[in-house]
Design a protein around this motif. Structure first.
Motif, PDB file in Angstrom:
ATOM      1  N   SER A  34      -7.194  -1.535  -3.568  1.00 19.81           N
ATOM      2  CA  SER A  34      -5.837  -1.970  -3.877  1.00 19.81           C
ATOM      3  C   SER A  34      -4.925  -1.715  -2.683  1.00 19.81           C
ATOM      4  O   SER A  34      -5.175  -0.825  -1.875  1.00 19.81           O
ATOM      5  N   PRO A  36      -1.537  -0.515  -0.570  1.00 17.15           N
ATOM      6  CA  PRO A  36      -0.701   0.678  -0.698  1.00 17.15           C
ATOM      7  C   PRO A  36       0.562   0.353  -1.492  1.00 17.15           C
ATOM      8  O   PRO A  36       0.903  -0.804  -1.694  1.00 17.15           O
ATOM      9  N   SER A  37       1.248   1.383  -1.921  1.00 13.96           N
ATOM     10  CA  SER A  37       2.429   1.168  -2.760  1.00 13.96           C
ATOM     11  C   SER A  37       3.688   0.852  -1.963  1.00 13.96           C
ATOM     12  O   SER A  37       4.727   0.587  -2.543  1.00 13.96           O
ATOM     13  N   THR A  38       3.593   0.880  -0.639  1.00 15.88           N
ATOM     14  CA  THR A  38       4.758   0.536   0.173  1.00 15.88           C
ATOM     15  C   THR A  38       4.420  -0.619   1.108  1.00 15.88           C
ATOM     16  O   THR A  38       3.273  -0.767   1.526  1.00 15.88           O
ATOM     17  N   TYR A  41       4.657  -6.474   3.021  1.00 16.00           N
ATOM     18  CA  TYR A  41       3.376  -7.130   2.838  1.00 16.00           C
ATOM     19  C   TYR A  41       3.445  -8.546   3.384  1.00 16.00           C
ATOM     20  O   TYR A  41       4.450  -9.231   3.202  1.00 16.00           O
ATOM     21  N   TRP A  60      -0.754  -5.582   5.207  1.00 15.34           N
ATOM     22  CA  TRP A  60       0.221  -4.502   5.268  1.00 15.34           C
ATOM     23  C   TRP A  60       0.001  -3.699   6.540  1.00 15.34           C
ATOM     24  O   TRP A  60      -1.103  -3.667   7.077  1.00 15.34           O
ATOM     25  N   ALA A  83      -2.950  -4.268  -9.563  1.00 15.90           N
ATOM     26  CA  ALA A  83      -2.351  -3.755  -8.318  1.00 15.90           C
ATOM     27  C   ALA A  83      -1.702  -4.886  -7.523  1.00 15.90           C
ATOM     28  O   ALA A  83      -0.638  -4.701  -6.930  1.00 15.90           O
ATOM     29  N   ASP A  86       1.486  -5.889  -9.287  1.00 15.76           N
ATOM     30  CA  ASP A  86       2.527  -4.888  -9.022  1.00 15.76           C
ATOM     31  C   ASP A  86       3.180  -5.122  -7.663  1.00 15.76           C
ATOM     32  O   ASP A  86       4.395  -4.998  -7.522  1.00 15.76           O
ATOM     33  N   VAL A  87       2.375  -5.452  -6.655  1.00 17.42           N
ATOM     34  CA  VAL A  87       2.924  -5.734  -5.325  1.00 17.42           C
ATOM     35  C   VAL A  87       3.798  -6.980  -5.378  1.00 17.42           C
ATOM     36  O   VAL A  87       4.935  -6.983  -4.889  1.00 17.42           O
ATOM     37  N   GLY A  90       6.942  -6.308  -7.381  1.00 15.89           N
ATOM     38  CA  GLY A  90       7.666  -5.096  -7.023  1.00 15.89           C
ATOM     39  C   GLY A  90       8.786  -5.338  -6.028  1.00 15.89           C
ATOM     40  O   GLY A  90       8.961  -6.435  -5.495  1.00 15.89           O
ATOM     41  N   GLU A  92       9.227  -4.176  -2.967  1.00 13.00           N
ATOM     42  CA  GLU A  92       8.902  -4.192  -1.545  1.00 13.00           C
ATOM     43  C   GLU A  92       8.959  -5.620  -0.994  1.00 13.00           C
ATOM     44  O   GLU A  92       8.647  -6.590  -1.697  1.00 13.00           O
TER      45      GLU A  92
END
Length: 172
Positions: A34, A36-38, A41, A60, A83, A86-87, A90, A92
């Motif tokens: 998956s 990363p959460s930050t 992208y 990323w 995942a 979510d990106v 989200g 970001e």
């Protein structure tokens, strides 16, 4: 216009430029489960048919100034990977080139938010991603795989490289 038609003008024939490769822009394809959460992208899609998505590419930044690219083969009948959704949904920043049609294809599966379309920022249809890469990075982007069969069961190495470069170049 379809993605295939939209990209037909992408191949600049300036043979004096060195070729754009993953290694030339410090990028690599990852098999990480998956993203990363930050972000930010990089985002791009590939497709062959009139509907749906055959390949979704997310890139990323990684340590050392590099770029990682994950190539997803979404099974949209099952929905997007959580995942990835979510990106896309989200806060970001997501960056792409000429991704309006991509977002429309994703609309049944995800509400893409906080999207920066660099082509729109640069004034619309022109220049192509290949032309922008030539000017910004001084490299020739090979667009020979743009019309390949993205729906085939296993992508070839050239297709994977092409797909990864589309998503990585927008972060460069």
């Amino acid at each position: 216009a379809t993605k295939r038609e939209r990209r037909d003008d992408d191949n600049d024939d300036d043979d004096s430029l060195p070729p754009l490769t993953l290694s030339s822009i410090n990028a690599h394809i990852t098999t990480s489960s998956s993203p990363p959460s930050t972000g930010p992208y990089g985002l791009d899609l590939e497709w062959s048919g009139p509907t749906g998505v055959d390949v979704l590419q997310l890139s990323w930044p990684v340590a050392g100034g590099g770029v990682a690219v994950r190539i997803y083969r979404p099974r949209l009948s099952l929905g997007l990977d959580a995942a990835v959704a979510d990106v896309l949904e989200g806060p970001e920043l997501k960056v792409g080139w000429g991704v309006r049609q991509d977002v429309l294809r994703l609309a049944p599966y995800a509400n893409v938010t906080n999207l920066l379309d660099l082509q729109v920022q640069r004034g619309g249809r022109a220049p192509s991603l290949a032309a922008a890469v030539g000017r910004a990075l001084g490299m020739k982007m090979d667009k020979g795989q743009r019309n390949s069969d993205w729906g085939r069961r296993t992508l070839g190495d050239e297709q994977r490289e092409y797909a990864a470069l589309d998503a990585a170049a927008v972060l460069r």
